[in-house]
Design an enzyme around this catalytic site. Structure first.
Site, PDB file in Angstrom:
ATOM      1  N   ASP A 197       0.861  -1.180   0.000  1.00 28.87           N
ATOM      2  CA  ASP A 197       0.000   0.000   0.000  1.00 28.87           C
ATOM      3  C   ASP A 197       0.899   1.232   0.000  1.00 28.87           C
ATOM      4  O   ASP A 197       1.862   1.321   0.771  1.00 28.87           O
ATOM      5  CB  ASP A 197      -0.900   0.000   1.249  1.00 28.87           C
ATOM      6  CG  ASP A 197      -1.972   1.071   1.174  1.00 28.87           C
ATOM      7  OD1 ASP A 197      -3.153   0.721   1.176  1.00 28.87           O
ATOM      8  OD2 ASP A 197      -1.620   2.273   1.127  1.00 28.87           O
ATOM      9  N   ILE A 198       0.564   2.158  -0.892  1.00 27.57           N
ATOM     10  CA  ILE A 198       1.371   3.368  -1.069  1.00 27.57           C
ATOM     11  C   ILE A 198       1.506   4.138   0.257  1.00 27.57           C
ATOM     12  O   ILE A 198       2.514   4.801   0.486  1.00 27.57           O
ATOM     13  CB  ILE A 198       0.754   4.247  -2.188  1.00 27.57           C
ATOM     14  CG1 ILE A 198       1.775   5.166  -2.823  1.00 27.57           C
ATOM     15  CG2 ILE A 198      -0.470   5.001  -1.717  1.00 27.57           C
ATOM     16  CD1 ILE A 198       1.273   5.808  -4.120  1.00 27.57           C
ATOM     17  N   ASN A 204     -12.605  -2.774   3.639  1.00 24.65           N
ATOM     18  CA  ASN A 204     -13.631  -1.736   3.692  1.00 24.65           C
ATOM     19  C   ASN A 204     -14.612  -1.860   2.525  1.00 24.65           C
ATOM     20  O   ASN A 204     -14.195  -2.090   1.384  1.00 24.65           O
ATOM     21  CB  ASN A 204     -12.967  -0.355   3.632  1.00 24.65           C
ATOM     22  CG  ASN A 204     -12.001  -0.131   4.785  1.00 24.65           C
ATOM     23  OD1 ASN A 204     -12.231  -0.607   5.893  1.00 24.65           O
ATOM     24  ND2 ASN A 204     -10.900   0.579   4.535  1.00 24.65           N
ATOM     25  N   HIS A 214     -10.375  -5.278  -1.985  1.00 26.44           N
ATOM     26  CA  HIS A 214      -8.992  -5.419  -1.482  1.00 26.44           C
ATOM     27  C   HIS A 214      -8.991  -5.660   0.013  1.00 26.44           C
ATOM     28  O   HIS A 214      -9.888  -5.215   0.735  1.00 26.44           O
ATOM     29  CB  HIS A 214      -8.142  -4.196  -1.827  1.00 26.44           C
ATOM     30  CG  HIS A 214      -8.738  -2.896  -1.379  1.00 26.44           C
ATOM     31  ND1 HIS A 214      -9.728  -2.252  -2.085  1.00 26.44           N
ATOM     32  CD2 HIS A 214      -8.488  -2.121  -0.303  1.00 26.44           C
ATOM     33  CE1 HIS A 214     -10.054  -1.143  -1.460  1.00 26.44           C
ATOM     34  NE2 HIS A 214      -9.331  -1.036  -0.360  1.00 26.44           N
ATOM     35  N   PHE A 215      -7.970  -6.352   0.443  1.00 33.84           N
ATOM     36  CA  PHE A 215      -7.754  -6.651   1.857  1.00 33.84           C
ATOM     37  C   PHE A 215      -6.454  -5.984   2.290  1.00 33.84           C
ATOM     38  O   PHE A 215      -5.416  -6.201   1.677  1.00 33.84           O
ATOM     39  CB  PHE A 215      -7.670  -8.170   2.079  1.00 33.84           C
ATOM     40  CG  PHE A 215      -8.999  -8.845   1.909  1.00 33.84           C
ATOM     41  CD1 PHE A 215      -9.544  -9.021   0.647  1.00 33.84           C
ATOM     42  CD2 PHE A 215      -9.719  -9.272   3.008  1.00 33.84           C
ATOM     43  CE1 PHE A 215     -10.789  -9.611   0.480  1.00 33.84           C
ATOM     44  CE2 PHE A 215     -10.967  -9.862   2.861  1.00 33.84           C
ATOM     45  CZ  PHE A 215     -11.503 -10.028   1.596  1.00 33.84           C
ATOM     46  N   HIS A 216      -6.550  -5.186   3.348  1.00 34.49           N
ATOM     47  CA  HIS A 216      -5.346  -4.591   3.921  1.00 34.49           C
ATOM     48  C   HIS A 216      -4.727  -5.594   4.896  1.00 34.49           C
ATOM     49  O   HIS A 216      -5.426  -6.104   5.787  1.00 34.49           O
ATOM     50  CB  HIS A 216      -5.685  -3.343   4.748  1.00 34.49           C
ATOM     51  CG  HIS A 216      -6.226  -2.195   3.958  1.00 34.49           C
ATOM     52  ND1 HIS A 216      -5.445  -1.125   3.574  1.00 34.49           N
ATOM     53  CD2 HIS A 216      -7.478  -1.929   3.493  1.00 34.49           C
ATOM     54  CE1 HIS A 216      -6.192  -0.244   2.915  1.00 34.49           C
ATOM     55  NE2 HIS A 216      -7.434  -0.711   2.861  1.00 34.49           N
TER      56      HIS A 216
HETATM   57  P1  AMP Z   1      -9.482   1.729   1.021  1.00 35.29           P
HETATM   58  O1  AMP Z   1      -9.541   3.070   1.680  1.00 35.29           O
HETATM   59  O2  AMP Z   1      -9.784   0.576   1.921  1.00 35.29           O
HETATM   60  O3  AMP Z   1     -10.307   1.708  -0.255  1.00 35.29           O
HETATM   61  O4  AMP Z   1      -7.957   1.502   0.628  1.00 35.29           O
HETATM   62  C1  AMP Z   1      -7.410   1.940  -0.575  1.00 35.29           C
HETATM   63  C2  AMP Z   1      -5.928   1.939  -0.379  1.00 35.29           C
HETATM   64  O5  AMP Z   1      -5.295   2.017  -1.623  1.00 35.29           O
HETATM   65  C3  AMP Z   1      -5.384   3.102   0.468  1.00 35.29           C
HETATM   66  O6  AMP Z   1      -4.798   2.600   1.660  1.00 35.29           O
HETATM   67  C4  AMP Z   1      -4.356   3.761  -0.451  1.00 35.29           C
HETATM   68  O7  AMP Z   1      -3.196   4.166   0.225  1.00 35.29           O
HETATM   69  C5  AMP Z   1      -4.061   2.658  -1.441  1.00 35.29           C
HETATM   70  N1  AMP Z   1      -3.581   3.100  -2.738  1.00 35.29           N
HETATM   71  C6  AMP Z   1      -4.142   4.029  -3.529  1.00 35.29           C
HETATM   72  N2  AMP Z   1      -3.413   4.164  -4.658  1.00 35.29           N
HETATM   73  C7  AMP Z   1      -2.391   3.293  -4.580  1.00 35.29           C
HETATM   74  C8  AMP Z   1      -1.289   2.952  -5.424  1.00 35.29           C
HETATM   75  N3  AMP Z   1      -1.104   3.547  -6.590  1.00 35.29           N
HETATM   76  N4  AMP Z   1      -0.419   2.014  -4.997  1.00 35.29           N
HETATM   77  C9  AMP Z   1      -0.595   1.407  -3.816  1.00 35.29           C
HETATM   78  N5  AMP Z   1      -1.607   1.671  -2.971  1.00 35.29           N
HETATM   79  C10 AMP Z   1      -2.496   2.612  -3.347  1.00 35.29           C
END
Ligand code: AMP
Length: 141
Positions: A30-31, A86, A99-101
């Site tokens: 995750d970025i 989420n 997606h799963f964190h």
């Molecule tokens: P959510 O808020 O659960 O939808 O999580 C989306 C996640 O995607 C966030 O934690 C962002 O930091 C991550 N994210 C968005 N763009 C990128 C990217 N280009 N590379 C990696 N992670 C990303």
């Protein structure tokens, strides 16, 4: 399904730091790196969120989750790890590709994660809980 930033990552249009891949899933950093090793696991077959995901996709996710979690554990020896998923804007979903964190937790490190879990146990009785359960169970009938 509309194109998201994650489908662009899967297509290689947007770069990512890959940590795991098989035929059905892809995991990458995750970025935001809320904690060191914060990783996202996504299915290659796009669905917006859990409500729109088929069980075969979830079987692939289910098989990969412990693999990725254990790789993070072996790499960084965290004190714990949260798996967070989420669904919907109100629940903090910002990218509409399931997606799963995987969020490793470190007792003595800077931790950008906050979580509030407030019990309402003393405000709800067994009768009310039975009714709530009944309303959910009815959806399976
Ligand atoms: P959510 O808020 O659960 O939808 O999580 C989306 C996640 O995607 C966030 O934690 C962002 O930091 C991550 N994210 C968005 N763009 C990128 C990217 N280009 N590379 C990696 N992670 C990303």
């Amino acid at each position: 399904m509309s194109e998201t930033i994650f489908s662009k990552i899967l297509d290689g249009e947007i770069p990512s730091h890959k940590v795991y891949e098989d035929d059905a899933v892809y995991a990458f950093l995750d970025i935001s790196q809320v904690t060191k090793g914060h990783t996202l696991l996504i299915p290659k077959k796009a669905s917006a969120n859990i409500f729109e995901t088929d069980s075969e996709t979830m079987q692939h996710i289910g098989a990969a989750l412990p693999k990725v979690a254990n790789a993070i554990k072996a790499a960084f020896n965290p004190d714990g790890l949260n798996i967070i998923q989420n669904n919907g804007e109100y629940a903090d979903q910002s990218v509409f590709h399931l997606h799963f964190h995987l969020l490793p937790r470190y007792e003595n490190d800077i931790d950008g994660f906050g979580y509030k879990w407030e019990t309402h146990e003393d405000q709800i009785d067994d009768k009310q809980k039975a009714q709530i359960a009944k309303e959910i169970v009815a959806q399976f009938e």
